[in-house]
Scaffold this active site. Structure first.
Site, PDB file in Angstrom:
ATOM      1  N   ASP A  34       0.836  -1.197   0.000  1.00 36.28           N
ATOM      2  CA  ASP A  34       0.000   0.000   0.000  1.00 36.28           C
ATOM      3  C   ASP A  34       0.878   1.258   0.000  1.00 36.28           C
ATOM      4  OD1 ASP A  34      -2.771   1.067   0.435  1.00 36.28           O
ATOM      5  OD2 ASP A  34      -1.837   1.911   2.223  1.00 36.28           O
ATOM      6  N   GLU A  93      14.296 -15.717  -0.245  1.00 33.22           N
ATOM      7  CA  GLU A  93      14.722 -16.828   0.624  1.00 33.22           C
ATOM      8  C   GLU A  93      13.635 -17.907   0.704  1.00 33.22           C
ATOM      9  OE1 GLU A  93      15.560 -15.547   4.599  1.00 33.22           O
ATOM     10  OE2 GLU A  93      16.711 -13.839   3.867  1.00 33.22           O
TER      11      GLU A  93
HETATM   12  C1  GLC Z   1      -4.228   3.145  -0.581  1.00 35.89           C
HETATM   13  C2  GLC Z   1      -5.459   2.282  -0.413  1.00 35.89           C
HETATM   14  C3  GLC Z   1      -6.596   3.158   0.020  1.00 35.89           C
HETATM   15  C4  GLC Z   1      -6.232   3.790   1.344  1.00 35.89           C
HETATM   16  C5  GLC Z   1      -4.906   4.533   1.246  1.00 35.89           C
HETATM   17  C6  GLC Z   1      -4.357   4.847   2.596  1.00 35.89           C
HETATM   18  O1  GLC Z   1      -4.347   4.054  -1.608  1.00 35.89           O
HETATM   19  O2  GLC Z   1      -5.725   1.607  -1.601  1.00 35.89           O
HETATM   20  O3  GLC Z   1      -7.794   2.465   0.128  1.00 35.89           O
HETATM   21  O4  GLC Z   1      -7.225   4.691   1.723  1.00 35.89           O
HETATM   22  O5  GLC Z   1      -3.920   3.748   0.622  1.00 35.89           O
HETATM   23  O6  GLC Z   1      -3.891   3.686   3.205  1.00 35.89           O
END
Ligand code: GLC
Length: 563
Positions: free
Chosen positions: A230, A279
């Site tokens: 993310d 790994e």
């Molecule tokens: C990313 C996720 C989104 C979230 C953001 C903050 O873009 O896909 O849903 O709100 O990160 O974590």
């Protein structure tokens, strides 16, 4: 929380190097909205496990699960309080273990979502950092700064949160409770590029780096086949946290390298993670959610010693227009070729309006819409766009429910909305709940088969007709179109392979794309187009008409041909 689990789950391709991810079709499950196993109105891991056979039958190769970790759910789980625990709303670690094992038994891989840019303000580290006050060592794991202005009453710099408002929140004086809900004079400010409940971690700090290496191992040991990372572009901030120096920063996000996004320093982190993944047996993968200004900068995330894949948001944001589509397809393939990474393709996810709704509306309205537009048109184009996407070399992502042709639910009452940016005056439009409504499994019954206890967001009346039950076995339904397309893709492994396509001459508004023994014709215009029959039709998003040696491609349609 410690739970004792049995030996690690068996891995689908232990020991072999198949490069499975290069052309994989990966299905995104948004856990709270997929299937509710315990009838509390919220989807969960048990619900997902029950539905794995559906995904097997659909024909996908892997499942990416959006976050299921312990979280106060300030941003639907992207605010993680404990990276090694499951939120009770979704189950527990035994459920996660059982889910991964069941998926592997069906030869489905499981990619989990890792959220390293920020944690929850309820994470132990942050709570302790608040308690210990300015100058404490735990505060160094975040970005705490004194404010500007005579009394520190102004944020430390001009950065804006993606969700709107300043990217800084002031906390209580040291002995107070602090946190997002109680800003007060006297305290330091902390950085949050998203909601105030999502404090950014300081990736310069060795403890942060160590912790995430350990978290990676935790999930790899449990059998996870990889991580969708993310905000992979956000971890490193420019030294000194310099001002952006302009207003309307959100508009710059897609086009410029910002002092808080896409800094070159992020790449060293991913190299160290790659060494860990390598790994492990069975080809575990890293997938970057990296919003960068260009596909060339996205390609940097997937150099041979970094991640395996990155989402192609340039493709997701392209309009239904021949010139744009061809440019983004050629540009994406060209950008990935030098680094040897597969190109990826995606049309929908949990952060944007579904493509059936985007294509139902005029271009230029952004990716979070509040209008249905012309639903028939949107669905026709969405089906055609999907067939085009699945004809391209590389890996493709499908977001739960798009195989049913679901539109966004654009008329959710404000009081049921949960997207945190909806409640902030500026920033993203905040309409992401529209693509997160629980999906319909049955024609009728409680929450259309989602679960026995209703649904955390209301489902529209049209959901029954769009359900899995209503579409299964119905020729021409969107579900059967996806099933057939994925079956053809499996029978023709050449479809996802390679790193190039050949464009053939085509009438205006039409794309004709040739692959080995295969042709894809996409008519993006609003009228039929006649062509000489190019081969044997394999599959089509709308029925073409055949004449004497010619074929009429319906408006907004894609046809696949064997040649
Ligand atoms: C990313 C996720 C989104 C979230 C953001 C903050 O873009 O896909 O849903 O709100 O990160 O974590």
């Amino acid at each position: 929380m410690t739970q004792h689990l049995a030996a690690p789950a068996h891995h689908p391709t232990s020991g072999t190097h198949t490069g499975w991810w290069r052309d994989a079709v990966i299905y995104q499950v948004y856990p709270r909205s997929f299937a509710d196993g315990n009838g509390d109105g919220m989807g969960d891991l048990a619900g997902i496990r029950d539905r794995l056979p559906y995904l097997r039958e659909l024909g996908v190769d892997a499942v990416w699960l959006s976050p299921f970790y312990a979280s106060p759910q300030a941003d639907a789980g992207y605010d993680v309080a404990d990276y090694r625990a499951i939120d009770p709303a979704f189950g527990n670690l035994h459920d996660a273990d059982a889910l991964i094992r069941a998926a592997h038994a069906l030869d489905l891989r499981v990619i989990v979502d890792l959220v390293p840019n920020h944690c929850s303000d309820q994470h132990d580290w942050f709570r302790q950092a608040l308690r210990e006050g300015p100058g404490s060592r735990l505060r160094e794991r975040f970005h705490f700064r004194p404010g500007k202005g005579e009394h520190g009453e102004l944020p430390p710099n001009d950065w804006e949160s993606v969700f709107g408002g300043p990217a800084w929140t002031r906390v209580e004086a040291p002995d107070g409770n602090g946190g997002a809900s109680q800003p007060e004079a006297g305290g330091e400010w902390y950085l949050h590029l998203f909601a105030p409940e999502q404090p950014d971690l300081n990736w310069e700090h060795p403890a942060v780096q160590d912790e995430f290496r350990s978290i990676l191992r935790f999930w790899l040991d449990l059998g996870a086949d990889g991580f969708r990372v993310d905000v992979a572009h956000g971890l490193v901030k420019a030294p000194g946290l310099p001002d952006v120096g302009g207003s309307d920063q959100l508009k710059l996000l897609g086009s410029d390298v910002m002092p808080f996004f896409d800094q070159d320093g992020v790449h060293e982190i991913y190299r160290s993670w790659r060494r860990i993944l390598d790994e492990y047996e069975g080809e575990r993968v890293l997938v970057a959610e990296a919003w960068t200004p260009t596909v060339e900068r996205t390609a940097l995330y997937v150099r041979p010693d970094e991640m395996h894949q990155a989402f192609n948001f340039q493709y997701l944001t392209a309009n239904w227009d021949v010139k744009e589509l061809r440019e983004v397809i050629d540009g994406s393939l060209a950008a990935m070729r030098p680094v040897g990474a597969p190109t990826t393709w995606v049309l929908s996810n949990h952060d944007v309006s579904r493509h059936a709704t985007r294509f139902a509306n005029p271009p230029g309205l952004g990716t979070q819409l509040r209008e249905q537009g012309d639903r028939g048109l949107g669905l026709r184009r969405a089906r055609a766009a999907t067939l085009l996407m699945l004809a391209l070399p590389g890996s493709a992502y499908i977001y739960q429910g798009e195989e049913l042709g679901l539109p966004d639910v654009t008329d959710l009452p404000d009081e049921v909305r949960q997207d945190p940016s909806f409640f902030r005056a500026e920033g993203q439009d905040g309409f992401r709940d529209g693509c997160r409504v629980p999906i319909p499994w049955t024609r009728s019954g409680s929450s259309y088969g989602f679960g026995s206890g209703g649904s955390w967001l209301p489902q529209p009346d049209s959901w029954g007709e769009l359900s899995v039950e209503a579409q299964t076995g119905v020729p021409g339904s969107t579900l059967e179109l996806y099933r057939a397309a994925l079956a053809v893709r499996r029978e023709h492994p050449g479809l996802g392979a390679g790193d190039a396509v050949t464009w053939l001459d085509a009438p205006e508004g039409v794309l004709v794309l040739a692959r080995d023994g295969f042709l894809c014709t996409t008519n993006t215009t609003d009228a039929d187009v006649e062509l000489p029959v190019p081969g044997t039709a394999l599959l089509s998003s709308a029925t073409p008409w055949f004449g004497d040696g010619t074929v009429r491609l319906p408006a907004d349609s894609t046809v696949w041909w064997a040649v």
